[in-house]
Scaffold this motif. Structure first.
Motif, PDB file in Angstrom:
ATOM      1  N   UNK A 130       0.855  -1.184   0.000  1.00 22.19           N
ATOM      2  CA  UNK A 130       0.000   0.000   0.000  1.00 22.19           C
ATOM      3  C   UNK A 130       0.890   1.232   0.000  1.00 22.19           C
ATOM      4  N   UNK A 131       0.616   2.153  -0.913  1.00 25.38           N
ATOM      5  CA  UNK A 131       1.269   3.460  -0.907  1.00 25.38           C
ATOM      6  C   UNK A 131       0.263   4.459  -0.349  1.00 25.38           C
ATOM      7  N   UNK A 132       0.587   5.066   0.776  1.00 21.62           N
ATOM      8  CA  UNK A 132      -0.291   6.056   1.393  1.00 21.62           C
ATOM      9  C   UNK A 132       0.242   7.445   1.060  1.00 21.62           C
ATOM     10  N   UNK A 133      -0.591   8.233   0.379  1.00 21.35           N
ATOM     11  CA  UNK A 133      -0.165   9.559  -0.042  1.00 21.35           C
ATOM     12  C   UNK A 133      -0.782  10.651   0.809  1.00 21.35           C
ATOM     13  N   UNK A 134       0.028  11.681   1.075  1.00 18.75           N
ATOM     14  CA  UNK A 134      -0.492  12.928   1.613  1.00 18.75           C
ATOM     15  C   UNK A 134       0.158  14.056   0.830  1.00 18.75           C
ATOM     16  N   UNK A 135      -0.430  15.227   0.899  1.00 18.68           N
ATOM     17  CA  UNK A 135       0.120  16.386   0.195  1.00 18.68           C
ATOM     18  C   UNK A 135       0.713  17.352   1.206  1.00 18.68           C
ATOM     19  N   UNK A 136       1.904  17.877   0.876  1.00 25.12           N
ATOM     20  CA  UNK A 136       2.531  18.869   1.751  1.00 25.12           C
ATOM     21  C   UNK A 136       1.715  20.154   1.812  1.00 25.12           C
ATOM     22  N   UNK A 137       0.763  20.312   0.888  1.00 31.32           N
ATOM     23  CA  UNK A 137      -0.077  21.520   0.882  1.00 31.32           C
ATOM     24  C   UNK A 137      -1.462  21.263   1.460  1.00 31.32           C
ATOM     25  N   UNK A 138      -1.684  20.083   2.031  1.00 35.74           N
ATOM     26  CA  UNK A 138      -2.995  19.723   2.576  1.00 35.74           C
ATOM     27  C   UNK A 138      -2.804  19.049   3.930  1.00 35.74           C
ATOM     28  N   UNK A 139      -2.911  19.823   4.988  1.00 31.14           N
ATOM     29  CA  UNK A 139      -2.693  19.320   6.336  1.00 31.14           C
ATOM     30  C   UNK A 139      -3.638  18.164   6.678  1.00 31.14           C
ATOM     31  N   UNK A 140      -4.889  18.268   6.221  1.00 32.94           N
ATOM     32  CA  UNK A 140      -5.882  17.239   6.544  1.00 32.94           C
ATOM     33  C   UNK A 140      -5.480  15.883   5.968  1.00 32.94           C
ATOM     34  N   UNK A 141      -4.829  15.874   4.802  1.00 27.10           N
ATOM     35  CA  UNK A 141      -4.417  14.602   4.198  1.00 27.10           C
ATOM     36  C   UNK A 141      -3.344  13.929   5.030  1.00 27.10           C
ATOM     37  N   UNK A 142      -2.495  14.722   5.696  1.00 28.08           N
ATOM     38  CA  UNK A 142      -1.467  14.160   6.574  1.00 28.08           C
ATOM     39  C   UNK A 142      -2.105  13.633   7.863  1.00 28.08           C
ATOM     40  N   UNK A 143      -3.038  14.382   8.418  1.00 30.28           N
ATOM     41  CA  UNK A 143      -3.695  13.963   9.655  1.00 30.28           C
ATOM     42  C   UNK A 143      -4.579  12.732   9.456  1.00 30.28           C
ATOM     43  N   UNK A 144      -4.938  12.456   8.212  1.00 29.70           N
ATOM     44  CA  UNK A 144      -5.770  11.297   7.896  1.00 29.70           C
ATOM     45  C   UNK A 144      -4.960   9.998   7.844  1.00 29.70           C
ATOM     46  N   UNK A 145      -3.629  10.112   7.778  1.00 27.07           N
ATOM     47  CA  UNK A 145      -2.782   8.926   7.612  1.00 27.07           C
ATOM     48  C   UNK A 145      -2.922   7.890   8.730  1.00 27.07           C
ATOM     49  N   UNK A 146      -2.863   8.282  10.017  1.00 27.80           N
ATOM     50  CA  UNK A 146      -2.949   7.262  11.069  1.00 27.80           C
ATOM     51  C   UNK A 146      -4.211   6.409  10.978  1.00 27.80           C
ATOM     52  N   UNK A 147      -5.339   7.031  10.631  1.00 26.37           N
ATOM     53  CA  UNK A 147      -6.576   6.265  10.489  1.00 26.37           C
ATOM     54  C   UNK A 147      -6.497   5.264   9.353  1.00 26.37           C
ATOM     55  N   UNK A 148      -5.945   5.703   8.220  1.00 27.25           N
ATOM     56  CA  UNK A 148      -5.794   4.796   7.079  1.00 27.25           C
ATOM     57  C   UNK A 148      -4.866   3.635   7.426  1.00 27.25           C
ATOM     58  N   UNK A 149      -3.744   3.967   8.067  1.00 27.22           N
ATOM     59  CA  UNK A 149      -2.765   2.939   8.404  1.00 27.22           C
ATOM     60  C   UNK A 149      -3.321   1.926   9.401  1.00 27.22           C
ATOM     61  N   UNK A 150      -4.042   2.413  10.397  1.00 29.82           N
ATOM     62  CA  UNK A 150      -4.626   1.514  11.387  1.00 29.82           C
ATOM     63  C   UNK A 150      -5.662   0.593  10.752  1.00 29.82           C
ATOM     64  N   UNK A 151      -6.441   1.151   9.826  1.00 31.20           N
ATOM     65  CA  UNK A 151      -7.483   0.349   9.155  1.00 31.20           C
ATOM     66  C   UNK A 151      -6.849  -0.765   8.327  1.00 31.20           C
ATOM     67  N   UNK A 152      -5.803  -0.434   7.577  1.00 28.78           N
ATOM     68  CA  UNK A 152      -5.137  -1.429   6.745  1.00 28.78           C
ATOM     69  C   UNK A 152      -4.430  -2.464   7.604  1.00 28.78           C
ATOM     70  N   UNK A 153      -3.882  -2.028   8.744  1.00 24.48           N
ATOM     71  CA  UNK A 153      -3.194  -2.958   9.639  1.00 24.48           C
ATOM     72  C   UNK A 153      -4.144  -4.055  10.105  1.00 24.48           C
ATOM     73  N   UNK A 154      -5.424  -3.689  10.287  1.00 25.43           N
ATOM     74  CA  UNK A 154      -6.403  -4.675  10.716  1.00 25.43           C
ATOM     75  C   UNK A 154      -6.885  -5.560   9.586  1.00 25.43           C
ATOM     76  N   UNK A 155      -7.013  -4.980   8.377  1.00 27.76           N
ATOM     77  CA  UNK A 155      -7.574  -5.723   7.248  1.00 27.76           C
ATOM     78  C   UNK A 155      -6.517  -6.484   6.457  1.00 27.76           C
ATOM     79  N   UNK A 156      -5.290  -5.973   6.425  1.00 28.44           N
ATOM     80  CA  UNK A 156      -4.226  -6.623   5.642  1.00 28.44           C
ATOM     81  C   UNK A 156      -2.918  -6.592   6.416  1.00 28.44           C
ATOM     82  N   UNK A 157      -2.848  -7.329   7.525  1.00 37.24           N
ATOM     83  CA  UNK A 157      -1.613  -7.317   8.335  1.00 37.24           C
ATOM     84  C   UNK A 157      -0.450  -7.938   7.569  1.00 37.24           C
ATOM     85  N   UNK A 158       0.734  -7.399   7.774  1.00 35.27           N
ATOM     86  CA  UNK A 158       1.909  -7.964   7.138  1.00 35.27           C
ATOM     87  C   UNK A 158       2.203  -7.447   5.746  1.00 35.27           C
TER      88      UNK A 158
END
Length: 258
Positions: free
Chosen positions: A139-167
């Motif tokens: 999984x490639x998780x993207x955020x934009x340096x010009x969009x703070x909300x996209x960076x703050x959204x990363x932990x939620x995306x990562x946690x969700x994927x960790x549960x659905x596709x561990x490893x």
């Protein structure tokens, strides 16, 4: 979550700039232009350079407008869209990348199949996300340096994927790095994120690629140099994951975000 390998410990970092590396890169270039490959196509190498191919499926995830389609275009040597248009369905793009392994000096052709899907389509059609995630290797998780909300959204995306596709391999990429003077994501936040998640975090620019002498055609070699760190990073993480899964390398210790 298993710690990723140390950068440069699996794949020779600047091998693509060597005389040997350029020989192999010639199969994905045509007169300094990038070759475009369909799903069933592959580069043709002369018999003395014949090598094995390692294929991987990669899902590109992130908020609408962070530059998912633009990133894939840059990796494939295609024109980056000037105006943002959300991807209406699932778009797949194949990118080939030769790399030399540190362990034995062997050259491997990596085949990356990128899957990109618009945020609206993912929300509207229930089958889209399962199709993108099925048999995904990274999984490639993207955020934009010009969009703070996209960076703050990363932990939620990562946690969700960790549960659905561990490893599964996970990498984070910050887009629009060339607009860093206007960044909404300061360096201290990136440092804190790295310490918490222990994931590779790369940066890419959003400016159009360099041109050949005609002023119109993208310079394939220059474009590869711009994205080599991303392609090498993917090759390194995925090859290491396969070696661990096959029992050829010891499983690294687990780590969890703080």
């Amino acid at each position: 979550m298993a710690r990723p390998p140390v950068p440069g410990s699996v794949v020779v970092p600047n091998w693509h700039e060597s005389a040997e590396g350029k020989e192999y890169l010639a199969c994905i270039l045509r007169k300094n232009r990038r070759r475009v490959f369909g799903l069933l196509e592959r580069p043709v190498l002369p018999p003395p350079l014949s090598i094995d191919t390692a294929s991987y499926k990669i899902f590109v995830s992130g908020k609408s407008g962070v530059g998912k389609t633009a990133l894939v275009a840059k990796l494939a040597g295609l024109e980056v869209p000037v105006v943002h248009h959300e991807t209406t369905g699932i778009q797949t793009t194949v990118v080939f990348w030769p790399a030399k392994l540190q362990a034995n000096g062997r050259v491997v052709m990596f085949r990356f199949e990128f899957w990109d899907c618009g945020e609206s389509a993912l929300k509207k059609f229930d089958h889209m996300l399962p199709a993108c995630m099925e048999n995904t290797d990274a999984f490639l998780f993207l955020f934009s340096f010009t969009d703070r909300a996209s960076f703050e959204d990363l932990p939620g995306q990562l946690a969700r994927i960790a549960g659905e596709a561990p490893g599964v391999v996970r990498m984070v990429i910050g887009s629009k790095f060339d607009q860093y003077m206007h960044t909404d994501v300061p360096e201290r936040d990136l440092t804190a994120f790295r310490q918490a998640w222990e994931l590779p975090l790369l940066r890419v620019k959003s400016v159009p690629g360099r041109r050949l002498a005609d002023g119109r055609t993208l310079d394939g070699r220059a474009g590869l140099a711009d994205v080599a760190h991303v392609l090498n990073g993917l090759a390194e993480q995925l090859w290491h994951q396969d070696q661990v899964a096959a029992g050829l390398l010891p499983s690294p210790p687990e780590s969890a975000p703080e």
